[in-house]
Design a protein around this motif. Structure first.
Motif, PDB file in Angstrom:
ATOM      1  N   UNK A   1       0.844  -1.206   0.000  1.00 15.81           N
ATOM      2  CA  UNK A   1       0.000   0.000   0.000  1.00 15.81           C
ATOM      3  C   UNK A   1       0.871   1.245   0.000  1.00 15.81           C
ATOM      4  N   UNK A   2       1.944   1.206   0.758  1.00 14.53           N
ATOM      5  CA  UNK A   2       2.870   2.338   0.822  1.00 14.53           C
ATOM      6  C   UNK A   2       3.515   2.601  -0.538  1.00 14.53           C
ATOM      7  N   UNK A   3       3.893   1.557  -1.223  1.00 20.77           N
ATOM      8  CA  UNK A   3       4.518   1.721  -2.538  1.00 20.77           C
ATOM      9  C   UNK A   3       3.516   2.301  -3.530  1.00 20.77           C
ATOM     10  N   UNK A   4       2.292   1.814  -3.502  1.00 22.50           N
ATOM     11  CA  UNK A   4       1.257   2.327  -4.409  1.00 22.50           C
ATOM     12  C   UNK A   4       1.010   3.813  -4.145  1.00 22.50           C
ATOM     13  N   UNK A   5       0.853   4.157  -2.878  1.00 24.17           N
ATOM     14  CA  UNK A   5       0.631   5.565  -2.524  1.00 24.17           C
ATOM     15  C   UNK A   5       1.827   6.416  -2.927  1.00 24.17           C
ATOM     16  N   UNK A   6       3.029   5.913  -2.711  1.00 25.72           N
ATOM     17  CA  UNK A   6       4.229   6.672  -3.059  1.00 25.72           C
ATOM     18  C   UNK A   6       4.292   6.967  -4.553  1.00 25.72           C
ATOM     19  N   UNK A   7       3.929   5.989  -5.371  1.00 24.75           N
ATOM     20  CA  UNK A   7       3.930   6.201  -6.817  1.00 24.75           C
ATOM     21  C   UNK A   7       2.894   7.260  -7.195  1.00 24.75           C
ATOM     22  N   UNK A   8       1.709   7.188  -6.595  1.00 24.85           N
ATOM     23  CA  UNK A   8       0.673   8.194  -6.860  1.00 24.85           C
ATOM     24  C   UNK A   8       1.158   9.580  -6.452  1.00 24.85           C
ATOM     25  N   UNK A   9       1.797   9.659  -5.279  1.00 24.29           N
ATOM     26  CA  UNK A   9       2.320  10.944  -4.802  1.00 24.29           C
ATOM     27  C   UNK A   9       3.373  11.480  -5.759  1.00 24.29           C
ATOM     28  N   UNK A  10       4.276  10.626  -6.212  1.00 24.45           N
ATOM     29  CA  UNK A  10       5.329  11.074  -7.121  1.00 24.45           C
ATOM     30  C   UNK A  10       4.753  11.556  -8.454  1.00 24.45           C
ATOM     31  N   UNK A  11       3.692  10.928  -8.925  1.00 22.51           N
ATOM     32  CA  UNK A  11       3.034  11.416 -10.140  1.00 22.51           C
ATOM     33  C   UNK A  11       2.424  12.795  -9.906  1.00 22.51           C
ATOM     34  N   UNK A  12       1.799  12.980  -8.739  1.00 16.37           N
ATOM     35  CA  UNK A  12       1.244  14.296  -8.393  1.00 16.37           C
ATOM     36  C   UNK A  12       2.322  15.349  -8.255  1.00 16.37           C
ATOM     37  N   UNK A  13       3.452  14.968  -7.681  1.00 18.43           N
ATOM     38  CA  UNK A  13       4.581  15.892  -7.554  1.00 18.43           C
ATOM     39  C   UNK A  13       5.081  16.294  -8.934  1.00 18.43           C
ATOM     40  N   UNK A  14       5.137  15.341  -9.855  1.00 18.22           N
ATOM     41  CA  UNK A  14       5.606  15.645 -11.205  1.00 18.22           C
ATOM     42  C   UNK A  14       4.703  16.691 -11.871  1.00 18.22           C
TER      43      UNK A  14
END
Length: 147
Positions: A117-130
């Motif tokens: 779950x942490x990895x999935x959320x982290x990827x979503x966050x990184x896309x939002x940061x981009x």
């Protein structure tokens, strides 16, 4: 108007990568036969906080969109940065809700499910940061072209 969003996005990026590294370490330990104590993750607590944050973040996101609808030209970079934070938290809430369901309803391993779950959320966050960083770069470019 460009310094604060840069600091905010940088901090969010740093902590996202640190948390993602910890999750990958947890999964790596599990694959090497390390101990995974399923009691480390209490699915009821995860469910409670995911629902609490889901509604609070949902209200914040609704306020952002209501504000944008009233003033579409006023989508400033600092507001996009704030929305990135709230959006990341909302994504975390949805993902941890699914995590709690998987642990409670389907007896998934708590530690491994939490790490995924942490990895999935982290990827979503990184896309939002981009996306927010792209808008930030456009604002910096506009600032320097006006000088």
């Amino acid at each position: 108007q460009v310094i604060a969003p840069m600091i905010s996005l940088s901090a969010l990026s740093y902590f996202t990568f640190k948390i993602m590294q910890e999750a990958l370490d947890t999964l790596n330990q599990a694959s090497l036969g390390g101990s995974q104590d399923e009691d480390d993750v209490n699915a009821y607590i995860v469910m409670f906080f995911s629902l609490w944050c889901f509604f609070s973040d949902g209200a914040s996101i609704a306020a952002f969109f209501h504000n944008y609808k009233d003033n579409p030209a006023g989508a400033q970079v600092n507001m996009m940065s704030a929305l990135a934070h709230v959006g990341a938290d909302f994504a975390r809430s949805v993902t941890t809700f699914v995590e709690a369901i998987l642990i409670m309803g389907f007896n998934f391993n708590g530690a491994a499910t939490d790490a995924w779950a942490c990895i999935i959320v982290s990827i979503i966050i990184l896309l939002g940061i981009a996306l927010a960083a792209w808008k930030w770069l456009k604002a910096v470019r506009a600032l320097f072209s006006s000088l």
